[in-house]
Design a protein around this motif. Sequence first.
Motif, PDB file in Angstrom:
ATOM      1  N   VAL A   1       0.857  -1.194   0.000  1.00  0.00           N
ATOM      2  CA  VAL A   1       0.000   0.000   0.000  1.00  0.00           C
ATOM      3  C   VAL A   1       0.893   1.243   0.000  1.00  0.00           C
ATOM      4  O   VAL A   1       2.060   1.172   0.387  1.00  0.00           O
ATOM      5  CB  VAL A   1      -0.963   0.043   1.208  1.00  0.00           C
ATOM      6  N   THR A   2       0.334   2.371  -0.416  1.00  0.00           N
ATOM      7  CA  THR A   2       1.063   3.632  -0.370  1.00  0.00           C
ATOM      8  C   THR A   2       0.155   4.720   0.192  1.00  0.00           C
ATOM      9  O   THR A   2      -1.069   4.598   0.176  1.00  0.00           O
ATOM     10  CB  THR A   2       1.535   4.102  -1.765  1.00  0.00           C
ATOM     11  N   ASP A   3       0.800   5.800   0.644  1.00  0.00           N
ATOM     12  CA  ASP A   3       0.019   6.973   1.051  1.00  0.00           C
ATOM     13  C   ASP A   3       0.296   8.138   0.088  1.00  0.00           C
ATOM     14  O   ASP A   3       0.045   9.282   0.401  1.00  0.00           O
ATOM     15  CB  ASP A   3       0.287   7.370   2.501  1.00  0.00           C
ATOM     16  N   SER A   4       0.840   7.804  -1.097  1.00  0.00           N
ATOM     17  CA  SER A   4       1.181   8.810  -2.102  1.00  0.00           C
ATOM     18  C   SER A   4       1.459   8.103  -3.426  1.00  0.00           C
ATOM     19  O   SER A   4       1.506   6.881  -3.480  1.00  0.00           O
ATOM     20  CB  SER A   4       2.421   9.578  -1.651  1.00  0.00           C
ATOM     21  N   GLY A   5       1.678   8.916  -4.474  1.00  0.00           N
ATOM     22  CA  GLY A   5       2.062   8.364  -5.766  1.00  0.00           C
ATOM     23  C   GLY A   5       3.575   8.302  -5.887  1.00  0.00           C
ATOM     24  O   GLY A   5       4.292   8.370  -4.886  1.00  0.00           O
ATOM     25  N   ARG A   6       4.052   8.182  -7.137  1.00  0.00           N
ATOM     26  CA  ARG A   6       5.488   8.184  -7.376  1.00  0.00           C
ATOM     27  C   ARG A   6       6.081   9.550  -7.024  1.00  0.00           C
ATOM     28  O   ARG A   6       5.400  10.564  -7.111  1.00  0.00           O
ATOM     29  CB  ARG A   6       5.790   7.915  -8.859  1.00  0.00           C
ATOM     30  N   PRO A   7       7.369   9.574  -6.693  1.00  0.00           N
ATOM     31  CA  PRO A   7       7.992  10.882  -6.487  1.00  0.00           C
ATOM     32  C   PRO A   7       8.088  11.631  -7.816  1.00  0.00           C
ATOM     33  O   PRO A   7       8.379  11.028  -8.843  1.00  0.00           O
ATOM     34  CB  PRO A   7       9.386  10.546  -5.954  1.00  0.00           C
ATOM     35  N   LEU A   8       7.804  12.920  -7.802  1.00  0.00           N
ATOM     36  CA  LEU A   8       7.917  13.800  -8.963  1.00  0.00           C
ATOM     37  C   LEU A   8       7.127  13.331 -10.189  1.00  0.00           C
ATOM     38  O   LEU A   8       7.634  13.336 -11.309  1.00  0.00           O
ATOM     39  CB  LEU A   8       9.396  13.995  -9.352  1.00  0.00           C
ATOM     40  N   PRO A   9       5.866  12.935 -10.062  1.00  0.00           N
ATOM     41  CA  PRO A   9       5.109  12.469 -11.233  1.00  0.00           C
ATOM     42  C   PRO A   9       4.864  13.629 -12.202  1.00  0.00           C
ATOM     43  O   PRO A   9       4.558  14.745 -11.794  1.00  0.00           O
ATOM     44  CB  PRO A   9       3.800  11.961 -10.625  1.00  0.00           C
ATOM     45  N   ARG A  10       4.985  13.353 -13.519  1.00  0.00           N
ATOM     46  CA  ARG A  10       4.742  14.399 -14.500  1.00  0.00           C
ATOM     47  C   ARG A  10       4.403  13.840 -15.875  1.00  0.00           C
ATOM     48  O   ARG A  10       4.836  14.352 -16.895  1.00  0.00           O
ATOM     49  CB  ARG A  10       5.911  15.368 -14.557  1.00  0.00           C
ATOM     50  N   VAL A  11       3.590  12.771 -15.889  1.00  0.00           N
ATOM     51  CA  VAL A  11       3.148  12.207 -17.167  1.00  0.00           C
ATOM     52  C   VAL A  11       1.664  12.459 -17.426  1.00  0.00           C
ATOM     53  O   VAL A  11       1.058  11.826 -18.278  1.00  0.00           O
ATOM     54  CB  VAL A  11       3.480  10.703 -17.281  1.00  0.00           C
ATOM     55  N   GLY A  12       1.084  13.395 -16.678  1.00  0.00           N
ATOM     56  CA  GLY A  12      -0.307  13.778 -16.914  1.00  0.00           C
ATOM     57  C   GLY A  12      -1.303  12.764 -16.395  1.00  0.00           C
ATOM     58  O   GLY A  12      -0.993  11.919 -15.564  1.00  0.00           O
ATOM     59  N   GLY A  13      -2.515  12.859 -16.918  1.00  0.00           N
ATOM     60  CA  GLY A  13      -3.580  11.964 -16.506  1.00  0.00           C
ATOM     61  C   GLY A  13      -4.396  12.535 -15.361  1.00  0.00           C
ATOM     62  O   GLY A  13      -4.179  13.658 -14.910  1.00  0.00           O
ATOM     63  N   LEU A  14      -5.330  11.758 -14.916  1.00  0.00           N
ATOM     64  CA  LEU A  14      -6.214  12.122 -13.816  1.00  0.00           C
ATOM     65  C   LEU A  14      -5.392  12.386 -12.552  1.00  0.00           C
ATOM     66  O   LEU A  14      -4.476  11.636 -12.239  1.00  0.00           O
ATOM     67  CB  LEU A  14      -7.189  10.971 -13.572  1.00  0.00           C
ATOM     68  N   THR A  15      -5.711  13.454 -11.827  1.00  0.00           N
ATOM     69  CA  THR A  15      -5.024  13.737 -10.566  1.00  0.00           C
ATOM     70  C   THR A  15      -5.834  13.182  -9.405  1.00  0.00           C
ATOM     71  O   THR A  15      -7.035  12.921  -9.538  1.00  0.00           O
ATOM     72  CB  THR A  15      -4.825  15.256 -10.361  1.00  0.00           C
ATOM     73  N   THR A  16      -5.210  13.061  -8.264  1.00  0.00           N
ATOM     74  CA  THR A  16      -5.927  12.551  -7.089  1.00  0.00           C
ATOM     75  C   THR A  16      -7.064  13.495  -6.698  1.00  0.00           C
ATOM     76  O   THR A  16      -8.096  13.048  -6.185  1.00  0.00           O
ATOM     77  CB  THR A  16      -4.988  12.346  -5.893  1.00  0.00           C
ATOM     78  N   ALA A  17      -6.897  14.780  -6.946  1.00  0.00           N
ATOM     79  CA  ALA A  17      -7.949  15.758  -6.625  1.00  0.00           C
ATOM     80  C   ALA A  17      -9.186  15.587  -7.501  1.00  0.00           C
ATOM     81  O   ALA A  17     -10.281  15.971  -7.130  1.00  0.00           O
ATOM     82  CB  ALA A  17      -7.414  17.182  -6.763  1.00  0.00           C
ATOM     83  N   GLU A  18      -9.007  14.964  -8.675  1.00  0.00           N
ATOM     84  CA  GLU A  18     -10.125  14.773  -9.616  1.00  0.00           C
ATOM     85  C   GLU A  18     -10.832  13.423  -9.456  1.00  0.00           C
ATOM     86  O   GLU A  18     -11.823  13.157 -10.131  1.00  0.00           O
ATOM     87  CB  GLU A  18      -9.605  14.882 -11.055  1.00  0.00           C
ATOM     88  N   VAL A  19     -10.345  12.563  -8.570  1.00  0.00           N
ATOM     89  CA  VAL A  19     -10.909  11.223  -8.404  1.00  0.00           C
ATOM     90  C   VAL A  19     -12.332  11.283  -7.873  1.00  0.00           C
ATOM     91  O   VAL A  19     -12.604  11.958  -6.881  1.00  0.00           O
ATOM     92  CB  VAL A  19     -10.019  10.376  -7.463  1.00  0.00           C
ATOM     93  N   LYS A  20     -13.228  10.560  -8.541  1.00  0.00           N
ATOM     94  CA  LYS A  20     -14.603  10.399  -8.058  1.00  0.00           C
ATOM     95  C   LYS A  20     -14.767   9.077  -7.331  1.00  0.00           C
ATOM     96  O   LYS A  20     -15.571   8.959  -6.430  1.00  0.00           O
ATOM     97  CB  LYS A  20     -15.575  10.501  -9.236  1.00  0.00           C
ATOM     98  N   GLY A  21     -14.036   8.061  -7.755  1.00  0.00           N
ATOM     99  CA  GLY A  21     -14.058   6.770  -7.084  1.00  0.00           C
ATOM    100  C   GLY A  21     -15.372   6.009  -7.185  1.00  0.00           C
ATOM    101  O   GLY A  21     -15.685   5.211  -6.322  1.00  0.00           O
ATOM    102  N   GLU A  22     -16.106   6.245  -8.267  1.00  0.00           N
ATOM    103  CA  GLU A  22     -17.407   5.580  -8.415  1.00  0.00           C
ATOM    104  C   GLU A  22     -17.365   4.330  -9.280  1.00  0.00           C
ATOM    105  O   GLU A  22     -18.025   3.343  -8.984  1.00  0.00           O
ATOM    106  CB  GLU A  22     -18.408   6.574  -9.018  1.00  0.00           C
ATOM    107  N   ASP A  23     -16.575   4.377 -10.364  1.00  0.00           N
ATOM    108  CA  ASP A  23     -16.554   3.248 -11.297  1.00  0.00           C
ATOM    109  C   ASP A  23     -15.227   2.476 -11.286  1.00  0.00           C
ATOM    110  O   ASP A  23     -15.053   1.539 -12.039  1.00  0.00           O
ATOM    111  CB  ASP A  23     -16.860   3.719 -12.718  1.00  0.00           C
TER     112      ASP A  23
END
Length: 194
Positions: free
Chosen positions: A169-191
Motif C-alpha cells: 500500500v502507499t500513502d502517495s504516488g510516485r515521487p515527482l510524477p509528471r506524465v499527466g492523466g487524472l489527478t488525485t484531486a479529480e478522483v470520483k471513485g465511483e466506477d
Amino acid sequence: MTVKIRKIVTVVEETMQEAGREIAPPTRRAAALAVIANPFADRYEADLEVLMQIGEELGGLLGEKAVAALGVAPSKIESYGKAAIVGEGGELEHAAALLHPRMGKPLRQAVEKGAALVPSSKKMGGIGSAIDVPLGHKDAAYVRSHFDGMEVRVPDAPRRGEIVVAIAVTDSGRPLPRVGGLTTAEVKGEDGLR
C-alpha cells in the motif's frame, strides 16, 4: 484461522530525494508479506477452495499490517497491490486461488473503499526470489501518478511447499510524477476508473 504462517515480514520504504530534488513529504510505501504452507504442495487438487479461504484471511491480515506500518488512517491509503511467489512443489494456479476470488474484499475494508481493481502479480520461485508488487490507485485506475510497483522478497522463502503472499500500500504516488492523466484531486471513485 485456516492458514499456517511461518513468518510475517513488514517493509516500509520512504523516498526523500529523487533526481536531486527533495521530496517533502516523502513518498511512502509499505508491504506486508506472509510465508505460508502450501496445503497442495506436491499434488494436483481440483478444488482450490482452501486456498481461496486463505486468500480471504490474508487480505485482511496483511492489508491491516501494511496500513499500520505506514501509521496512517486507512482512508489515507492511496494505492494498493498484491502478489505471490509459489515455491517448489506448487503451481501458479495456487497463487491465483490465493489472490483473486476473495482477497480483494477484506483488503478493501483495510484501506477503506477501493473501487478499482487490485493489481496483482504471481510467479514460481525459489528461496530469496523477489517479486514486483504492482501498484495502482485504490479508487481510480486512470491516476497515472500511482502506476508503480514495489519490489519485495523474503530471504529464506519460499521453501519447498511454501508460498510468499504480499500486499503493498502507499500513502502517495510516485515521487515527482509528471506524465499527466487524472489527478488525485479529480478522483470520483465511483466506477473504479475515474
